[in-house]
Design a protein around this motif. Structure first.
Motif, PDB file in Angstrom:
ATOM      1  N   PRO A 161       0.814  -1.227   0.000  1.00  0.00           N
ATOM      2  CA  PRO A 161       0.000   0.000   0.000  1.00  0.00           C
ATOM      3  C   PRO A 161       0.846   1.276   0.000  1.00  0.00           C
ATOM      4  CG  PRO A 161      -0.180  -1.153   2.116  1.00  0.00           C
ATOM      5  CD  PRO A 161       0.524  -2.071   1.180  1.00  0.00           C
ATOM      6  N   VAL A 162       2.064   1.190   0.534  1.00  0.00           N
ATOM      7  CA  VAL A 162       2.965   2.347   0.525  1.00  0.00           C
ATOM      8  C   VAL A 162       3.405   2.640  -0.902  1.00  0.00           C
ATOM      9  CG1 VAL A 162       5.100   3.322   1.446  1.00  0.00           C
ATOM     10  CG2 VAL A 162       3.768   1.699   2.833  1.00  0.00           C
ATOM     11  N   VAL A 163       3.761   1.585  -1.626  1.00  0.00           N
ATOM     12  CA  VAL A 163       4.161   1.729  -3.030  1.00  0.00           C
ATOM     13  C   VAL A 163       2.993   2.249  -3.856  1.00  0.00           C
ATOM     14  CG1 VAL A 163       4.932   0.455  -5.080  1.00  0.00           C
ATOM     15  CG2 VAL A 163       5.950  -0.042  -2.845  1.00  0.00           C
ATOM     16  N   GLN A 164       1.786   1.759  -3.566  1.00  0.00           N
ATOM     17  CA  GLN A 164       0.598   2.215  -4.302  1.00  0.00           C
ATOM     18  C   GLN A 164       0.363   3.708  -4.082  1.00  0.00           C
ATOM     19  OE1 GLN A 164      -1.259   0.349  -6.546  1.00  0.00           O
ATOM     20  NE2 GLN A 164      -2.048   2.413  -6.995  1.00  0.00           N
ATOM     21  N   GLN A 165       0.601   4.176  -2.873  1.00  0.00           N
ATOM     22  CA  GLN A 165       0.437   5.604  -2.582  1.00  0.00           C
ATOM     23  C   GLN A 165       1.419   6.443  -3.405  1.00  0.00           C
ATOM     24  OE1 GLN A 165      -1.989   7.022  -0.803  1.00  0.00           O
ATOM     25  NE2 GLN A 165      -1.168   9.051  -1.321  1.00  0.00           N
ATOM     26  N   TYR A 166       2.645   5.953  -3.524  1.00  0.00           N
ATOM     27  CA  TYR A 166       3.631   6.641  -4.374  1.00  0.00           C
ATOM     28  C   TYR A 166       3.125   6.699  -5.814  1.00  0.00           C
ATOM     29  CZ  TYR A 166       7.601   7.291  -1.186  1.00  0.00           C
ATOM     30  OH  TYR A 166       8.435   7.736  -0.182  1.00  0.00           O
ATOM     31  N   LYS A 167       2.595   5.577  -6.300  1.00  0.00           N
ATOM     32  CA  LYS A 167       2.058   5.531  -7.676  1.00  0.00           C
ATOM     33  C   LYS A 167       0.936   6.547  -7.845  1.00  0.00           C
ATOM     34  CE  LYS A 167       2.937   0.836  -9.336  1.00  0.00           C
ATOM     35  NZ  LYS A 167       2.296  -0.405  -9.813  1.00  0.00           N
ATOM     36  N   ASN A 168       0.046   6.598  -6.850  1.00  0.00           N
ATOM     37  CA  ASN A 168      -1.092   7.523  -6.924  1.00  0.00           C
ATOM     38  C   ASN A 168      -0.625   8.975  -7.018  1.00  0.00           C
ATOM     39  OD1 ASN A 168      -2.719   5.293  -6.665  1.00  0.00           O
ATOM     40  ND2 ASN A 168      -3.205   5.631  -4.494  1.00  0.00           N
ATOM     41  N   GLU A 169       0.527   9.232  -6.401  1.00  0.00           N
ATOM     42  CA  GLU A 169       1.072  10.590  -6.416  1.00  0.00           C
ATOM     43  C   GLU A 169       2.028  10.820  -7.586  1.00  0.00           C
ATOM     44  OE1 GLU A 169       2.906  11.010  -2.599  1.00  0.00           O
ATOM     45  OE2 GLU A 169       1.014  10.785  -1.500  1.00  0.00           O
ATOM     46  N   GLY A 170       2.153   9.789  -8.459  1.00  0.00           N
ATOM     47  CA  GLY A 170       3.000   9.923  -9.638  1.00  0.00           C
ATOM     48  C   GLY A 170       4.491   9.895  -9.338  1.00  0.00           C
ATOM     49  N   LYS A 171       4.866   9.268  -8.222  1.00  0.00           N
ATOM     50  CA  LYS A 171       6.278   9.218  -7.816  1.00  0.00           C
ATOM     51  C   LYS A 171       6.794   7.784  -7.873  1.00  0.00           C
ATOM     52  CE  LYS A 171       5.700  10.941  -3.714  1.00  0.00           C
ATOM     53  NZ  LYS A 171       5.933  11.514  -2.356  1.00  0.00           N
TER      54      LYS A 171
END
Length: 463
Positions: A161-171
């Motif tokens: 979920p941490v990696v997914q949050q980065y993806k959601n923020e385009g990072k």
């Protein structure tokens, strides 16, 4: 420390008998099968990287085991794994502390093509995966707790979920490992994939050697001593490395180790001693004597429940070896490991040098690394099971190991009982059920194993 003026004299023995070598390489074992000659090349230079698992080299040097064999060795720290390998291949170094994948990759032609062999495994375990404080705080709500502390081993599912949050923020979410064919790369990839994260593919035939194709987590190379500073600078969010660079993050208060490689696979084979095949051909007595000294060092490191580890830590903390603070090195080398600050746990097998047949170069260990090379695209095409076995036998040389053991037993330095299992093995460990995801590994059936792994290339897949 050691100089030519302090050289010990030793009894001149007859030249190595070719028939004995052939007998031992065929698996026939006798403590009187050979007579070992003097070293053809007594003055040697070996390379290493500043990690605690270079210990067998340091101990063989400091305790005089090399000199007992008539060898006068210089140990020289190298800048990174590529420099180390290149210097072995071009002859500037006679041998080195190597990543298990390096002799294999060189022999199969991934990267620099050269015939590099290993007659000795240097250790089991010794690595861990560390994440930054920021990443740990984001992971923690997804980590199962037990008695108020995180329950180990921690799955990469908590990172998802941490990696997914980065993806959601385009990072991009970035992590470090030490070399493309390092144990650390394959352990980090295994952990990520077991938790449902894609660590990316290599496509060497298309000129892509970054290993980031179709990746959820972008992995890049960072030399081991630079790992903590690189993470502290925010360039990477975590890394997989050997000691003392995980404990260094704890001591500096910049990160949290989340899993040791012993929890990814129990008694994971780690570094090897590597040298050119033609070095052994030219200097067989020298090679066997080097292996003898390093087996003695490995035993010294583990004997009597690690009683010598405090002395070993003192040696390793010297600036010409690892050069880290005594307390940082001792945290793992003396049988404990600290995860979150204050969460210090007993891990007597965090570093293993002799127990569990740690020094024996098993073919199945080499094949496991090749299955991971195939899984992530470094081996770009399907290969039959026989290819994996043939390559393993080119690189891993238990025949040399067994000759060294026979001499140690003949010398009265070690006992036959200490090697009872490995002297009769066919080089395969059998089915191993000691991986964190429960997937069994059988080194005699590499393709079936590759196909059983959920994430990665399979069968005839090509990128």
């Amino acid at each position: 420390m050691k100089t030519s003026s302090s050289r010990r004299t030793f009894l001149k023995k007859s030249v190595l008998a070719v028939s004995a070598a052939l007998a031992l390489s065929s698996g026939i074992y006798s403590t009187s099968a050979m007579a070992l000659g003097e070293p053809e090349k007594p003055d040697l230079k070996f390379g290493f990287i500043k990690l605690t698992d270079m210990a067998p080299l340091a101990i063989a040097y400091e305790k005089g085991f090399f000199e007992d064999e008539g060898l006068y060795v210089q140990l020289e720290a190298q800048a990174n794994w590529k420099v180390l390998l290149d210097r072995v291949i071009d002859g500037q170094l006679d041998g080195a502390h190597m990543l298990a994948g390096q002799p294999i990759a060189a022999t199969i032609g991934y990267g620099t093509k050269a015939n590099v062999i290993t007659p000795l495994s240097m250790d089991l375990n010794g690595n861990a995966i560390t994440v930054s404080n920021k990443t740990w705080e984001a992971m923690k709500p997804h980590v199962e707790m037990e008695g108020g502390k995180p329950k180990h081993p921690i799955s990469a599912a908590a990172l998802k979920p941490v990696v997914q949050q980065y993806k959601n923020e385009g990072k991009p979410f970035k992590m470090g490992m030490v070399f493309p064919v390092s144990t650390h790369n394959y352990e980090l990839r295994y952990w990520l994939a077991a938790g449902g994260l894609k660590p990316g593919f290599y496509a060497p035939e298309k000129g892509n050697t970054a290993g980031t194709l179709d990746a959820d987590v972008l992995l890049s190379v960072t030399p081991p001593p630079q790992m903590p500073a690189t993470m502290e600078a925010g360039t990477i969010e975590g890394y997989c490395v050997g000691e003392p660079w995980n404990q260094q993050a704890v001591f500096k208060g910049i990160g949290v180790p989340v899993i040791s490689d012993n929890s990814i696979q129990t008694n994971n084979p780690e570094k090897v001693f590597g040298l050119r095949e033609d070095f052994y051909t030219q200097y067989p007595n020298t090679t066997i004597r080097v292996v003898k000294a390093m087996i003695r060092a490995a035993k010294w490191l583990d004997e009597e429940n690690n009683k010598n580890r405090p002395e070993a830590v003192k040696i390793l903390s010297k600036p010409n070896f690892v050069g880290a603070d005594y307390k940082v090195i001792a945290n793992s080398m003396t049988g404990t490991f600290e995860y979150e600050k204050g969460d210090k746990r007993s891990e007597p097998d965090f570093n293993v040098f002799f127990r569990y047949n740690a020094t024996y170069p098993y073919y199945s260990d080499a094949i496991w690394y090749m299955t991971q090379m195939r899984r992530w695209g470094q081996i770009s095409e399907y290969k039959p099971d026989s290819w994996y076995t043939d390559m393993a036998k080119k690189v891993y040389r238990p025949d040399i190991y067994k000759m060294a053991v026979a001499e140690l037993i003949k010398d009265g330095v070690m006992q036959k009982s200490e090697f009872a299992e490995v002297m009769t093995t066919d080089g395969f460990r059998g089915v191993q059920n000691d991986f964190m995801d429960g997937i069994p590994y059988d080194g005699s059936k590499p393709n079936a194993y590759i196909d059983s792994l959920k994430i990665g290339l399979k069968g005839q897949d090509k990128l």
